[in-house]
Motif scaffolding. Structure first.
Motif, mmCIF file in Angstrom:
data_model
loop_
_atom_site.group_PDB
_atom_site.id
_atom_site.type_symbol
_atom_site.label_atom_id
_atom_site.label_comp_id
_atom_site.label_asym_id
_atom_site.label_seq_id
_atom_site.Cartn_x
_atom_site.Cartn_y
_atom_site.Cartn_z
ATOM 1 N N LYS A 24 0.820 -1.213 0.000
ATOM 2 C CA LYS A 24 0.000 0.000 0.000
ATOM 3 C C LYS A 24 0.853 1.262 0.000
ATOM 4 C CE LYS A 24 -4.156 1.840 2.193
ATOM 5 N NZ LYS A 24 -5.259 1.492 3.117
ATOM 6 N N TYR A 25 1.966 1.219 0.708
ATOM 7 C CA TYR A 25 2.851 2.369 0.813
ATOM 8 C C TYR A 25 4.274 1.942 0.471
ATOM 9 C CZ TYR A 25 -1.144 4.103 3.470
ATOM 10 O OH TYR A 25 -2.417 4.475 3.863
ATOM 11 N N LEU A 26 4.944 2.745 -0.358
ATOM 12 C CA LEU A 26 6.280 2.374 -0.827
ATOM 13 C C LEU A 26 7.015 3.633 -1.256
ATOM 14 C CD1 LEU A 26 8.370 0.194 -1.830
ATOM 15 C CD2 LEU A 26 7.140 0.241 -4.021
ATOM 16 N N SER A 27 8.314 3.708 -0.956
ATOM 17 C CA SER A 27 9.166 4.781 -1.462
ATOM 18 C C SER A 27 10.448 4.169 -2.020
ATOM 19 C CB SER A 27 9.500 5.795 -0.367
ATOM 20 O OG SER A 27 8.361 6.571 -0.035
ATOM 21 N N MET A 28 10.856 4.664 -3.186
ATOM 22 C CA MET A 28 11.985 4.088 -3.915
ATOM 23 C C MET A 28 13.101 5.123 -4.019
ATOM 24 S SD MET A 28 9.712 2.157 -6.844
ATOM 25 C CE MET A 28 10.575 0.596 -6.980
ATOM 26 N N ILE A 29 14.271 4.732 -3.568
ATOM 27 C CA ILE A 29 15.413 5.629 -3.458
ATOM 28 C C ILE A 29 16.064 5.821 -4.825
ATOM 29 C CG2 ILE A 29 17.693 5.913 -2.401
ATOM 30 C CD1 ILE A 29 16.453 3.890 -0.201
ATOM 31 N N TYR A 30 16.387 7.075 -5.136
ATOM 32 C CA TYR A 30 17.177 7.386 -6.317
ATOM 33 C C TYR A 30 18.525 7.930 -5.861
ATOM 34 C CZ TYR A 30 18.350 8.684 -11.004
ATOM 35 O OH TYR A 30 18.978 8.728 -12.229
ATOM 36 N N HIS A 31 19.562 7.112 -5.851
ATOM 37 C CA HIS A 31 19.761 5.847 -6.497
ATOM 38 C C HIS A 31 20.594 4.996 -5.562
ATOM 39 C CE1 HIS A 31 20.836 2.968 -9.633
ATOM 40 N NE2 HIS A 31 19.955 3.525 -10.428
ATOM 41 N N TRP A 32 20.500 3.661 -5.709
ATOM 42 C CA TRP A 32 21.223 2.780 -4.797
ATOM 43 C C TRP A 32 22.681 2.598 -5.211
ATOM 44 C CZ3 TRP A 32 23.549 -2.111 -5.204
ATOM 45 C CH2 TRP A 32 23.487 -2.712 -6.467
ATOM 46 N N ASP A 33 23.011 2.949 -6.457
ATOM 47 C CA ASP A 33 24.313 2.630 -7.032
ATOM 48 C C ASP A 33 24.909 3.882 -7.674
ATOM 49 O OD1 ASP A 33 26.362 0.996 -8.602
ATOM 50 O OD2 ASP A 33 25.144 1.802 -10.242
ATOM 51 N N GLY A 34 26.211 4.078 -7.543
ATOM 52 C CA GLY A 34 26.836 5.215 -8.210
ATOM 53 C C GLY A 34 28.203 5.510 -7.643
ATOM 54 N N TYR A 35 28.723 6.653 -8.044
ATOM 55 C CA TYR A 35 30.042 7.075 -7.583
ATOM 56 C C TYR A 35 29.964 8.259 -6.620
ATOM 57 C CZ TYR A 35 31.864 4.029 -11.214
ATOM 58 O OH TYR A 35 32.169 2.925 -11.981
ATOM 59 N N PRO A 93 29.275 10.225 -3.297
ATOM 60 C CA PRO A 93 29.399 9.684 -1.933
ATOM 61 C C PRO A 93 28.086 9.586 -1.172
ATOM 62 C CG PRO A 93 30.224 11.932 -2.034
ATOM 63 C CD PRO A 93 29.972 11.514 -3.451
ATOM 64 N N PHE A 94 27.000 10.208 -1.697
ATOM 65 C CA PHE A 94 25.733 10.149 -0.970
ATOM 66 C C PHE A 94 24.832 9.015 -1.455
ATOM 67 C CE2 PHE A 94 25.455 13.393 -4.299
ATOM 68 C CZ PHE A 94 24.360 12.965 -5.040
ATOM 69 N N ARG A 95 25.185 8.304 -2.528
ATOM 70 C CA ARG A 95 24.384 7.161 -2.962
ATOM 71 C C ARG A 95 24.423 6.063 -1.893
ATOM 72 N NH1 ARG A 95 21.501 9.876 -6.504
ATOM 73 N NH2 ARG A 95 22.764 10.829 -8.133
ATOM 74 N N LEU A 96 23.530 5.065 -2.034
ATOM 75 C CA LEU A 96 23.527 3.990 -1.038
ATOM 76 C C LEU A 96 24.832 3.212 -1.028
ATOM 77 C CD1 LEU A 96 19.931 2.465 -1.321
ATOM 78 C CD2 LEU A 96 20.767 4.274 0.190
ATOM 79 N N THR A 97 25.353 2.949 -2.231
ATOM 80 C CA THR A 97 26.605 2.192 -2.315
ATOM 81 C C THR A 97 27.528 2.823 -3.343
ATOM 82 O OG1 THR A 97 25.880 0.669 -4.077
ATOM 83 C CG2 THR A 97 25.381 0.038 -1.799
ATOM 84 N N HIS A 98 28.817 2.556 -3.186
ATOM 85 C CA HIS A 98 29.833 2.918 -4.179
ATOM 86 C C HIS A 98 30.195 1.631 -4.905
ATOM 87 C CE1 HIS A 98 33.688 4.002 -5.942
ATOM 88 N NE2 HIS A 98 33.362 5.280 -5.746
ATOM 89 N N ARG A 99 30.061 1.650 -6.223
ATOM 90 C CA ARG A 99 30.163 0.404 -6.988
ATOM 91 C C ARG A 99 31.582 -0.152 -7.092
ATOM 92 N NH1 ARG A 99 28.402 2.719 -12.861
ATOM 93 N NH2 ARG A 99 26.646 3.340 -11.551
ATOM 94 N N GLY A 100 32.584 0.583 -6.622
ATOM 95 C CA GLY A 100 33.955 0.108 -6.759
ATOM 96 C C GLY A 100 34.559 0.629 -8.059
ATOM 97 N N PRO A 101 35.723 0.093 -8.481
ATOM 98 C CA PRO A 101 36.458 -1.013 -7.878
ATOM 99 C C PRO A 101 37.215 -0.591 -6.615
ATOM 100 C CG PRO A 101 37.661 -0.122 -9.773
ATOM 101 C CD PRO A 101 36.372 0.630 -9.699
ATOM 102 N N PRO A 102 37.721 -1.573 -5.858
ATOM 103 C CA PRO A 102 37.716 -3.004 -6.201
ATOM 104 C C PRO A 102 36.398 -3.709 -5.901
ATOM 105 C CG PRO A 102 38.891 -2.663 -4.160
ATOM 106 C CD PRO A 102 38.532 -1.297 -4.657
ATOM 107 N N ALA A 103 35.720 -3.328 -4.839
ATOM 108 C CA ALA A 103 34.479 -4.025 -4.481
ATOM 109 C C ALA A 103 33.443 -2.990 -4.088
ATOM 110 C CB ALA A 103 34.716 -5.004 -3.326
#
Length: 481
Positions: free
Chosen positions: A330-341, A343-353
């Motif tokens: 019923k309720y949902l929010s989608m983050i823009y964006h989980w992946d990227g370079y 520093p405020f994105r959810l993750t840093h894609r690397g490399p190395p990991a």
């Protein structure tokens, strides 16, 4: 995702979920403009509401490691494009098996992987091939030949609503609007006559609402409902204004003699605070006709504030628990964006990991701290002069999210008299790192039925760039029920 620089008032968003549309024709049967014709199986018992029900992201998890990190962050939905359709000419073979900004990723394998891992998939239906654009060469304008648009939509929904994909949620376009309350004469993703990339020379698109409803939304919604799936509105931009959004939703087409609202199952906005959802809930969800409220884009540069996501989702959960949260979707929010370079994105894609950024780690902490079955805590928690607090139950724990200045602070909690004769177990947990404070930084006492809590906020707060600087943490009373 496309990295197209745009200016949209309060935010500068680097994004464009690109997809070009067209496909093979089928006759369109007309159905009643009501909610999607799906008979939801009645649950054998009331379903638990979880924090993870609320959390989605733009993009896809494409590896086992990605999926593991999504699970750790509590991400249960992804959103992406589908195409490329017929990008080059009419009559070419329909291609709807790719996703990504340049349609270089295999979509069927992504959707099957999501299904197997309990992740929901939202497909964005858009946009217009350049050869069919009413504004020459502009894929963000209405189609000249509406049949080409409906052929693309039909091909996508027919394929992906069937096994083995079993998708039930499809989004129509992205941020279609006319002149925005924030000042733009035309919306970023919906262009008409007198559009100009230079905003100073652009003029309003006078038929923006009518063209969208008649040429895009209702034709696509009829197809989605025909396949017993749900219609997700295309995401109202944050600078559009809620009054303007209401006008669009309730607009009745003179040609079709129907309202767009009657062809919307999920109201959808972008980048708004939780408080702005209240009027939409009261107007369109509490007593229908819509099934729920989604935000298919939140975050982006707001995540430069590391407190933004944990505060948003905790606030969202407290709000939803008081708003007939009777369906996990019923309720949902989608983050823009989980992946990227950045520093405020959810993750840093690397490399190395791939690694977590602060925003991603804050979701891991939220899931660990409030990962149980959620329930409302209806008693008013009283914070000290520099303390803001919200509370809910997670399983048997009372979880309070507190924002406070450094030094000793206080809370008074009613409704916990049953703990008075027991040893109270309590933790003070940093909302960004998950680190728990030493036991000597917490103390409890009782006063006229109130549990009084003293807790020490570190001198070095985790929101140092805030004004004034504040610390965000969870004060957890264990086994409170």
């Amino acid at each position: 995702m496309d990295r197209l620089k745009i200016r949209a008032g309060r935010r500068r968003v680097l994004r464009a979920l690109a997809a070009l549309g067209a496909g093979a024709a089928l006759p369109l049967s007309r159905i009643t403009p009501a909610r999607a014709l799906i008979q939801d199986a009645p649950p054998s018992r009331p379903q638990a509401r979880m924090m993870t029900d609320l959390i989605g992201t733009n993009g896809w998890a494409t590896s086992p490691t990605d999926l593991q990190m999504w699970r750790a962050m509590g991400i249960s939905w992804g959103r992406g494009s589908v195409g490329p359709g017929q990008p080059d000419r009419p009559g070419e073979n329909m291609r709807i098996d790719k996703t990504g900004s340049t349609f270089d990723s295999d979509l069927p394998s992504v959707l099957i992987r999501n299904e197997r891992n309990g992740i929901g998939s939202l497909l964005l239906l858009g946009y217009t091939p350049a050869w069919n654009a009413s504004v020459p060469g502009d894929s963000n304008s209405a189609p000249v030949d509406v049949d080409a648009w409906t052929q693309y939509v039909d091909a996508v929904v027919r394929k992906y609503s069937a096994p083995p994909y079993n998708l039930r949620y499809f989004q129509i376009w992205n941020e279609a609007a006319g002149k925005l309350s924030g000042g733009l004469p035309q919306a970023t993703f919906w262009h008409g006559p007198r559009f100009d990339k230079d905003e100073k020379h652009a003029q309003p698109y006078e038929r923006a609402m009518q063209d969208y409803v008649e040429r895009i939304h209702i034709p696509a919604a009829r197809i989605i409902r025909r396949y017993h799936a749900y219609v997700v509105y295309g995401g109202w931009p944050d600078q559009g204004g809620l009054d303007n959004f209401q006008r669009w939703l309730e607009y009745r087409s003179p040609a079709l003699k129907e309202r767009m609202l009657d062809w919307v199952d999920y109201i959808d906005t972008h980048y708004l605070p939780v408080s702005d959802m209240e009027s939409l809930y009261q107007q369109y969800v509490k007593n229908g006709p819509a099934r729920g409220i989604w935000q298919t884009e939140i975050g982006n540069e707001y995540m430069k504030d590391p407190h933004y996501l944990p505060r948003y989702f905790f606030d969202f959960a407290v709000w939803a628990l008081g708003r007939q949260w009777d369906d996990p979707n019923k309720y949902l929010s989608m983050i823009y964006h989980w992946d990227g370079y950045e520093p405020f994105r959810l993750t840093h894609r690397g490399p190395p990991a791939r690694t977590y950024n602060a925003s991603g780690q804050s979701l891991v902490v939220l899931r660990q701290t409030a990962g149980g079955e959620l329930a409302s805590f209806t008693q008013p928690v009283q914070g000290g002069p520099s303390v803001a607090v919200k509370a809910l139950f997670s399983g048997s724990d009372l979880v309070m999210q507190v924002s406070a200045a450094s030094g000793w602070q206080t809370l008074a909690i009613p409704g916990l008299e049953s703990l008075r004769s027991r040893t109270v177990q309590m933790d003070f947990i940093d909302a960004l790192t998950g680190n728990a404070s030493a036991s000597n930084t917490l103390a409890t006492s009782w006063d006229n039925g109130l549990m009084k809590v003293r807790f020490r906020v570190p001198d070095k707060v985790n929101g140092a760039d805030n004004d004034p600087p504040k610390h965000l943490a969870y004060l957890v009373v264990r086994h409170a029920t």
